[in-house]
Motif scaffolding. Structure first.
Motif, PDB file in Angstrom:
ATOM      1  N   THR A  51     -13.085  -8.562  -2.513  1.00 15.95           N
ATOM      2  CA  THR A  51     -13.786  -9.626  -1.837  1.00 15.95           C
ATOM      3  C   THR A  51     -13.359 -10.865  -2.998  1.00 15.95           C
ATOM      4  OG1 THR A  51     -15.849  -9.596  -2.765  1.00 15.95           O
ATOM      5  CG2 THR A  51     -15.411  -8.370  -0.684  1.00 15.95           C
ATOM      6  N   SER A  52     -13.683 -12.031  -2.276  1.00 21.13           N
ATOM      7  CA  SER A  52     -13.248 -13.252  -3.230  1.00 21.13           C
ATOM      8  C   SER A  52     -14.471 -13.421  -4.175  1.00 21.13           C
ATOM      9  CB  SER A  52     -13.145 -14.532  -2.506  1.00 21.13           C
ATOM     10  OG  SER A  52     -14.265 -14.734  -1.586  1.00 21.13           O
ATOM     11  N   ASN A  53     -15.386 -12.600  -4.062  1.00 27.28           N
ATOM     12  CA  ASN A  53     -16.684 -12.425  -4.943  1.00 27.28           C
ATOM     13  C   ASN A  53     -16.622 -11.345  -5.856  1.00 27.28           C
ATOM     14  OD1 ASN A  53     -18.189 -14.701  -3.487  1.00 27.28           O
ATOM     15  ND2 ASN A  53     -19.005 -13.278  -2.228  1.00 27.28           N
ATOM     16  N   GLY A  54     -15.760 -10.723  -5.757  1.00 28.48           N
ATOM     17  CA  GLY A  54     -15.313  -9.741  -6.918  1.00 28.48           C
ATOM     18  C   GLY A  54     -15.671  -8.246  -6.550  1.00 28.48           C
ATOM     19  N   ALA A  55     -16.339  -8.076  -5.285  1.00 30.74           N
ATOM     20  CA  ALA A  55     -16.499  -6.800  -4.951  1.00 30.74           C
ATOM     21  C   ALA A  55     -15.332  -6.013  -4.603  1.00 30.74           C
ATOM     22  CB  ALA A  55     -17.665  -6.611  -3.609  1.00 30.74           C
ATOM     23  N   ILE A  56     -15.396  -4.719  -5.104  1.00 26.80           N
ATOM     24  CA  ILE A  56     -14.069  -3.696  -5.079  1.00 26.80           C
ATOM     25  C   ILE A  56     -14.539  -2.400  -4.339  1.00 26.80           C
ATOM     26  CG2 ILE A  56     -12.228  -2.714  -6.208  1.00 26.80           C
ATOM     27  CD1 ILE A  56     -12.747  -4.602  -8.553  1.00 26.80           C
ATOM     28  N   ASN A  57     -13.512  -1.798  -3.657  1.00 21.51           N
ATOM     29  CA  ASN A  57     -13.675  -0.817  -2.815  1.00 21.51           C
ATOM     30  C   ASN A  57     -12.353  -0.068  -2.959  1.00 21.51           C
ATOM     31  OD1 ASN A  57     -13.373   0.886  -0.177  1.00 21.51           O
ATOM     32  ND2 ASN A  57     -15.472   1.021  -0.972  1.00 21.51           N
ATOM     33  N   TYR A  58     -12.247   1.264  -3.491  1.00 22.43           N
ATOM     34  CA  TYR A  58     -11.039   2.038  -3.570  1.00 22.43           C
ATOM     35  C   TYR A  58     -11.074   3.329  -2.635  1.00 22.43           C
ATOM     36  CZ  TYR A  58     -10.121  -0.404  -8.105  1.00 22.43           C
ATOM     37  OH  TYR A  58     -10.009  -1.767  -8.903  1.00 22.43           O
ATOM     38  N   ALA A  59     -10.033   3.576  -2.266  1.00 16.94           N
ATOM     39  CA  ALA A  59      -9.841   4.853  -1.491  1.00 16.94           C
ATOM     40  C   ALA A  59     -10.034   6.075  -2.740  1.00 16.94           C
ATOM     41  CB  ALA A  59      -8.341   5.233  -1.014  1.00 16.94           C
ATOM     42  N   ASP A  60     -10.428   7.268  -2.082  1.00 16.14           N
ATOM     43  CA  ASP A  60     -10.898   8.271  -3.015  1.00 16.14           C
ATOM     44  C   ASP A  60      -9.623   8.742  -3.848  1.00 16.14           C
ATOM     45  OD1 ASP A  60     -13.274  10.024  -0.654  1.00 16.14           O
ATOM     46  OD2 ASP A  60     -13.646   8.379  -2.163  1.00 16.14           O
ATOM     47  N   PHE A  61      -8.475   8.541  -3.215  1.00 12.70           N
ATOM     48  CA  PHE A  61      -7.350   9.177  -3.829  1.00 12.70           C
ATOM     49  C   PHE A  61      -6.959   8.401  -5.120  1.00 12.70           C
ATOM     50  CE2 PHE A  61      -4.410   5.968  -2.508  1.00 12.70           C
ATOM     51  CZ  PHE A  61      -4.471   5.799  -1.307  1.00 12.70           C
ATOM     52  N   VAL A  62      -7.310   7.323  -5.095  1.00 11.38           N
ATOM     53  CA  VAL A  62      -7.028   6.233  -6.374  1.00 11.38           C
ATOM     54  C   VAL A  62      -7.537   6.948  -7.599  1.00 11.38           C
ATOM     55  CG1 VAL A  62      -7.656   4.135  -7.484  1.00 11.38           C
ATOM     56  CG2 VAL A  62      -7.066   4.293  -4.972  1.00 11.38           C
ATOM     57  N   LYS A  63      -8.855   7.356  -7.555  1.00 11.58           N
ATOM     58  CA  LYS A  63      -9.387   8.292  -8.740  1.00 11.58           C
ATOM     59  C   LYS A  63      -9.011   7.842 -10.221  1.00 11.58           C
ATOM     60  CE  LYS A  63      -9.074  12.728  -6.395  1.00 11.58           C
ATOM     61  NZ  LYS A  63      -8.378  14.170  -6.215  1.00 11.58           N
ATOM     62  N   GLY A  64      -9.423   6.333 -10.338  1.00  8.27           N
ATOM     63  CA  GLY A  64      -9.244   5.819 -11.413  1.00  8.27           C
ATOM     64  C   GLY A  64      -7.858   5.519 -11.977  1.00  8.27           C
ATOM     65  N   ARG A  65      -6.959   5.819 -11.206  1.00  3.69           N
ATOM     66  CA  ARG A  65      -5.694   5.429 -11.463  1.00  3.69           C
ATOM     67  C   ARG A  65      -5.118   4.028 -11.074  1.00  3.69           C
ATOM     68  NH1 ARG A  65      -1.634   8.195  -8.879  1.00  3.69           N
ATOM     69  NH2 ARG A  65      -2.936   8.578  -7.009  1.00  3.69           N
TER      70      ARG A  65
END
Length: 114
Positions: A51-65
């Motif tokens: 979001t423009s406020n900095g909240a982030i959401n990742y898919a599970d498969f991202v796993k820190g990569r």
């Protein structure tokens, strides 16, 4: 809103790549920028959003990569991908959302292969 993505290409397994996407047009605050991808023969899936406020959401498969960041002054979102795997081969689409409207860029191909 127009989206211009860049940064795709061929990378070896274990390598890194950074995608960027710049939005232009009428941009309102409170928007969300991120990335989807579509593997061959699969449905499009969400990679992650910020979001423009900095909240982030990742898919599970991202796993820190993968890491998403954005420059609000430039209306640009980035996707830093590391430790890439052949199964990450896909067309990556920039996705922009504001005021109930969705916009996608043309997509940029990322190929992970030796």
């Amino acid at each position: 809103v127009q989206l211009q993505a860049s940064g795709g290409g061929l990378v070896q397994p274990g390598g890194s790549l950074r995608l960027s996407c710049a939005a232009s047009g009428i941009i309102f605050s409170g928007n969300i920028m991120g990335w989807d991808r579509q593997l061959i023969g699969h449905q499009r899936e969400r990679v992650g959003y910020m979001t423009s406020n900095g909240a982030i959401n990742y898919a599970d498969f991202v796993k820190g990569r993968f890491t998403i960041s954005r420059d609000n002054a430039r209306n640009t979102v980035y996707l830093q991908m590391s430790n890439l795997k052949p199964e990450d081969t896909a067309v990556y689409y920039c996705h922009f959302m504001q005021r109930g409207m969705d916009y996608w860029g043309r997509g940029t191909l990322v190929t992970v292969s030796s």
